[in-house]
Design an enzyme around this catalytic site. Structure first.
Site, PDB file in Angstrom:
ATOM      1  N   PHE A   1      11.270  -7.604  -8.491  1.00  0.00           N
ATOM      2  CA  PHE A   1      11.803  -6.602  -7.562  1.00  0.00           C
ATOM      3  C   PHE A   1      12.312  -5.337  -8.236  1.00  0.00           C
ATOM      4  CE2 PHE A   1      12.880 -10.994  -6.163  1.00  0.00           C
ATOM      5  CZ  PHE A   1      11.864 -11.140  -5.239  1.00  0.00           C
TER       6      PHE A   1
ATOM      7  N   PHE B   1      13.350   2.069  -5.052  1.00  0.00           N
ATOM      8  CA  PHE B   1      13.579   2.969  -6.186  1.00  0.00           C
ATOM      9  C   PHE B   1      14.188   4.304  -5.751  1.00  0.00           C
ATOM     10  CE2 PHE B   1      12.144   5.350 -10.027  1.00  0.00           C
ATOM     11  CZ  PHE B   1      12.353   4.406 -11.015  1.00  0.00           C
TER      12      PHE B   1
ATOM     13  N   ARG C   1      13.088  10.141  -6.718  1.00  0.00           N
ATOM     14  CA  ARG C   1      12.494   9.494  -5.548  1.00  0.00           C
ATOM     15  C   ARG C   1      13.443   9.548  -4.347  1.00  0.00           C
ATOM     16  NH1 ARG C   1       8.080   6.420  -3.775  1.00  0.00           N
ATOM     17  NH2 ARG C   1       7.051   6.982  -5.705  1.00  0.00           N
TER      18      ARG C   1
ATOM     19  N   GLN D   1       7.939  -6.909 -15.775  1.00  0.00           N
ATOM     20  CA  GLN D   1       6.997  -6.107 -14.992  1.00  0.00           C
ATOM     21  C   GLN D   1       6.360  -5.029 -15.847  1.00  0.00           C
ATOM     22  OE1 GLN D   1      10.476  -5.659 -11.977  1.00  0.00           O
ATOM     23  NE2 GLN D   1       8.737  -4.663 -11.044  1.00  0.00           N
TER      24      GLN D   1
ATOM     25  N   ARG E   1      13.073  -2.303  -5.864  1.00  0.00           N
ATOM     26  CA  ARG E   1      12.191  -2.119  -4.709  1.00  0.00           C
ATOM     27  C   ARG E   1      12.634  -0.961  -3.779  1.00  0.00           C
ATOM     28  NH1 ARG E   1      10.508  -7.540  -1.487  1.00  0.00           N
ATOM     29  NH2 ARG E   1       8.371  -6.996  -0.990  1.00  0.00           N
TER      30      ARG E   1
ATOM     31  N   ALA F   1       6.471   0.808  -8.184  1.00  0.00           N
ATOM     32  CA  ALA F   1       6.138   1.893  -7.251  1.00  0.00           C
ATOM     33  C   ALA F   1       5.065   1.462  -6.247  1.00  0.00           C
ATOM     34  CB  ALA F   1       5.715   3.156  -8.010  1.00  0.00           C
TER      35      ALA F   1
ATOM     36  N   GLU G   1       6.942  -1.831  -1.386  1.00  0.00           N
ATOM     37  CA  GLU G   1       8.262  -1.289  -1.075  1.00  0.00           C
ATOM     38  C   GLU G   1       8.472  -0.798   0.357  1.00  0.00           C
ATOM     39  OE1 GLU G   1       7.481   1.267  -4.527  1.00  0.00           O
ATOM     40  OE2 GLU G   1       9.564   0.954  -5.094  1.00  0.00           O
TER      41      GLU G   1
END
Lengths: 773, 155
Positions: A238, A354, A320, A207, A352, A521, A723
């Site tokens: 993911f 995060f 997060r 990714q 996913r 994100a 997400e």
């Protein structure tokens, strides 16, 4: 005046176009990395993984391995020509264990051989002398010993101590949620191909091509321009192929560098699950002060994550989590502390959500406890704590919630399902059934969109128009099945007003669009779509000038529509104009660039506006538990998901369904079980259970929130989707708690952590029966 | 090395394999039929499902020599030229895929399931696809696709 567009183009924005590789996928012709034919002489690689959770590596002896048939190279940390460091945020995170193995599954050495069987056989012949050290395996142990992989983070508002003291009512508690393996169906894989001079071409299932590029360059001691990373598609990711892909690609590149031959490294599933990181398990402790109506007045929370052996992305995951500990609720006095605990387990990483899911899991445990204490419905307590509009609208980190639609989303859900009636049906069922008990719960979600770290919120694109009018599109985002490529193609088709079939998206490459951020994100479409739109707009402006000169009108009167370019009643086919531009020596190629506006974040202070906007959603779920066996089924899930003005409603619907089911797996069947030596017992699908076709709710309805364009100026007013819906599955956890609570007349808060295996449900049932007797 | 003779997607094939070679390795590595995927290496995820004499089989759970004399159909052999098989068309039409890695196995299982159940119900599909894992879709669109594909196959 211009002629009205005759027809709408095919596959513009807002149309439910099929995935761009749909035919390739159903015919088996879409190529994953392991399917691409390799040149003769390509070697296959295998890893040697540490069998110990914590051990000093006294010596590595390759003699027997090198003598095995077909073996071409063997490497350990000492063979790395550059810097053995692939850390994505901090420093000092080796690709191959250097001196100390820090978890079971830690790659210590690697072999390249003519065939995969030879490489795997030789890997078993590597002789490594370990001096076993005592491991730290749990969050509690790490907390006790103060072992962290990164400094504590804090978000604070008001004076929480005095506010807790002043609150009329006060509760303290603890909640835990487990980790989660990504279980992408395509395992980690990379192919490294040495080129001329020092060039290294890496094909990686990642990714984050740029991070792989950097990691490979560091390991080989090369400038970034010597390393090119390509990725056409991934068979799922993911979050698991963000930082983790660099380990695989880095080792493949080291072996390719040493042998000067292409090297492919594909992990067997069991190795993949042991060697690469997962979702962070969290231990959450809270103390909450509230009034008799259930309004939270003060909240003190600790979020302690099992980060594993190194920091990896943990600091960002913690940030997060803390930024989602409010979910949809106004917390006037609050202190949120986040700790990334160091243990001798695999380094946990992006997955996913995060940290968002764990952040919300914590606050929902608090709300659940407050509601049970006051014997109020969950929805009532929530509603009394929701962010207001024009009041009580600032998050603990100081961001004003300007786009709050949570009450509308909850109302849409209630309107669709009639929660009061549903609740009375559940109660009636429970009165009539002594053994099987049902539970019902809702879950609101507010999820912030943008990378917390402001710098990462930038993207690039590259668009070429050819003289036949076909368009070649490239951008920094990667396709992992989420439909990013088709959405960006739709954006470019819309910009040029040509049918989407004329837009071809090509493999992501660091050689085409540099310095990219991870496709993560949920921001892939938001950022790359805007960058592509910028590139297309630049070319379109040049084309309009040529058309204006041709038709003898001002450029402002040129209209692109229906695969043509109009000046009043006169028009040219788009392809004709492209050809004309070339003849008149006008460039038909452009880069595009985007940076997300309005955002800023001070991680030290825990303050700022980290998110451009929020995505909202709501769910209601019904479960049934068997109080004698602990078995649970999710019977019904009703979802409302905000996706702004969707670029592709079919893709967004699929993302919502898939994310919810992945969240369901996280909270129910997916248990990572480690033994006392730090060995993962659930390292294959025989023991690690992702949801199967029978585990999803038989009644499963997803509604995309209608007429809800993003109030921020995003790409065609859409919203991110990847997400946010995962967290709607927290409704299933709350519904199971509701079912357990029914055994105690809903007075007591159940002790039920996630994942809710039958054992945990049974223990919660027994505990509830004992306490309410 | 033993020789195996089999029919793959309608063509006679003869290959020398090690006795321990799996059918999936023969298909992918020797015959270049890479639409059959390897997901878990342990016969559980279903990404490698093919048809052997009309029955759906996980190609990583069968030795190549065990397929000697059999007729094997892989995902590449399902369409007739450019015309998709009704089940393939249904997966495309109903968005029954995301990353696509499980799709070939899913489609092959679904075709066999539809052939065995003249009146396929949603429950049959959910039970019949238990051996095929998908991590992306949540199965919802896959189930819809299989029901539609089964119906189209009856026409």
């Amino acid at each position: 005046m211009t002629a009205a567009p005759a027809h709408r183009i095919k596959g513009g924005v807002q149309s439910p176009v099929r995935h761009e590789s749909a035919i390739g996928h159903v015919t088996g012709s879409a190529l994953y990395l392991d399917d691409v034919p390799t040149v003769p002489g390509t070697l296959e690689a295998a890893l040697v993984l540490s069998p110990h959770a914590h051990a000093r590596i006294a010596s590595v002896d390759f003699a027997r391995a090198l003598a095995a048939p077909g073996v071409r190279a063997a490497i350990a940390a000492g063979d790395i020509p550059g810097r053995n460091d692939i850390a994505p945020i901090l420093k000092g995170e080796p690709a191959l264990a250097d001196g100390v193995a820090e978890y079971v599954g830690h790659p210590v050495a690697a072999i390249a051989a003519d065939t995969l069987d030879q490489a795997r056989a030789a890997a078993k012949r590597v002789e490594i002398a370990y001096e076993v050290l005592p491991p730290v395996l749990t969050i509690e142990e790490a907390l006790e010993r103060g072992l962290l992989v990164a400094p504590e983070q804090k978000i604070e508002r008001g004076d929480v101590g005095p506010a807790l003291d002043a609150a009329p009512l006060r509760l303290a508690g603890e909640a835990r949620c487990g980790g989660q393996d990504h279980f992408y169906l395509e395992g980690q894989i990379a192919l490294a191909v040495p080129g001329e001079e020092r060039d290294m071409q890496v094909f990686s299932s990642t990714q984050h091509p740029t991070e792989v590029q950097h990691g490979v360059a560091h390991l080989l001691g090369l400038p970034f321009n010597a390393v090119t990373v390509d990725v056409r598609r991934m068979g799922g990711a993911f979050g698991g192929k963000e930082s983790q892909a660099t380990i695989i690609a880095g080792i493949a590149a080291l072996l390719a560098w040493k042998t000067r031959r292409p090297v492919k490294l594909r992990l067997a599933r069991d190795d993949d699950m042991q060697a690469t990181g997962k979702r962070h398990p969290f231990l959450i402790r809270y103390e909450v002060g509230f009034d008799p109506e259930g309004r939270i007045q003060a909240l003190d929370m600790l979020y302690a994550a099992n980060a594993g052996n190194v920091a990896d992305l943990s600091p960002a995951v913690i940030a997060r989590a803390l930024c989602h500990a409010d979910n949809c609720y106004f917390l006037p006095n609050v202190r949120l502390r986040g700790l990334a605990c160091k243990t001798n387990t695999v380094s946990n990483t992006a997955f996913r959500g995060f940290g968002g899911p764990q952040g919300m899991f914590g606050i929902e445990a608090v709300i659940d406890a407050v509601a049970r204490h006051l014997r109020l419905p969950l929805e009532t307590v929530r509603q009394r704590n929701f962010y207001g509009i024009g009041r009580n609208d600032t998050t603990p980190y100081g961001m004003k919630v300007e786009d709050n639609i949570i009450e509308r989303v909850m109302a849409e859900l209630d309107g669709a399902v009639d929660l009061a009636r549903w609740r009375s049906e559940i109660d009636a069922f429970n009165r009539a059934n002594p053994v099987v008990k049902k539970g019902l719960a809702t879950m609101p979600v507010k999820f912030g969109i943008s990378f917390n770290l402001t710098t990462l919120n930038q993207a690039g694109a590259l668009v070429h128009v050819y003289t036949d009018g076909s368009v070649h599109l490239n951008h920094g985002g990667t396709e992992m099945g989420q439909g990013l490529f088709v959405k960006i193609a739709q954006v470019v088709a819309e910009a040029f007003q040509i049918d989407v079939e004329h837009v071809r998206v090509s493999a992501t490459s660091t050689g085409k669009v540099p310095n990219t951020s991870a496709t993560a994100a949920s921001s892939g479409t938001d950022m790359n779509g805007m960058a592509a739109l910028d590139a297309a707009g630049r070319i379109k402006a040049r084309m309009a000038e040529v058309a204006a000169a041709h038709f003898g009108v001002p450029a402002g009167e040129i209209v692109f529509a229906d695969n043509r370019v109009f000046a009043g009643n006169k028009s040219l086919a788009f392809a004709e104009l492209a050809e004309m531009c070339w003849r008149r020596r006008v460039s038909l190629s452009s880069t595009g660039y985007y940076r997300t506006p309005k955002i800023h974040w001070d991680g030290q202070a825990g303050k700022g506006r980290p998110f451009y906007y929020f995505v909202y959603g709501a769910a209601a779920c019904e479960v049934a538990i068997d109080t004698l066996t602990g078995e649970m089924r999710t019977l019904r899930a009703e979802l409302v998901q905000d996706c702004g003005r969707s670029i592709n409603p079919a893709i967004d619907l699929g993302q919502t369904e898939g994310a919810f089911v992945q969240g369901l797996g996280w909270l129910t069947t997916e248990e990572l079980w480690w033994d006392r030596a730090g060995r993962l017992g659930t390292h294959g699908p025989s023991t690690y259970k992702i949801p199967g076709s029978r585990d999803v709710p038989p009644v499963f309805n997803v509604r995309l929130l209608p007429d809800a364009p993003n109030r921020e100026d995003t790409v065609f007013r859409s919203k991110a989707i990847g997400e946010p819906p995962l967290m709607l599955a927290i409704a299933v956890w709350l519904a199971a708690r509701d079912a357990v609570a029914s055994l105690g007349d809903h007075r007591l808060a159940p002790k039920l952590d996630a994942p809710m295996t039958p054992e945990r449900i049974l223990a919660a049932v027994d505990d509830m029966k004992a306490r309410s007797a | 090395m033993p020789t195996v003779n089999l029919t793959v997607n309608g063509k006679a094939v003869s290959a020398n394999v090690e006795a321990r070679t799996l059918l999936v390795n023969l298909l992918r590595e020797q015959l270049g039929l890479t639409g059959t995927h390897v997901g878990c290496d342990t016969s559980q995820c279903g990404a490698c499902v093919v048809h052997v004499d009309g029955k759906s089989v996980k190609a990583c759970t069968l030795l190549a020599v065990q397929a000697n004399g059999s007729k094997v159909t892989t995902i590449e052999g399902l369409a007739s030229g450019d015309k998709l098989h009704p089940m393939q068309e249904a997966f495309r039409e109903h968005h029954g895929l995301q990353c696509g890695f499980c799709t070939p196995g899913m489609v092959m299982s679904a075709v066999c399931l539809a052939q065995n159940h003249p009146n396929l119900t949603e429950k049959d599909v959910r039970e019949g696809l238990e051996g095929n894992l998908c991590r992306c879709t949540g199965y919802h669109n896959i189930v819809q696709a299989v029901l539609a594909g089964a119906q189209a196959m009856r026409r």
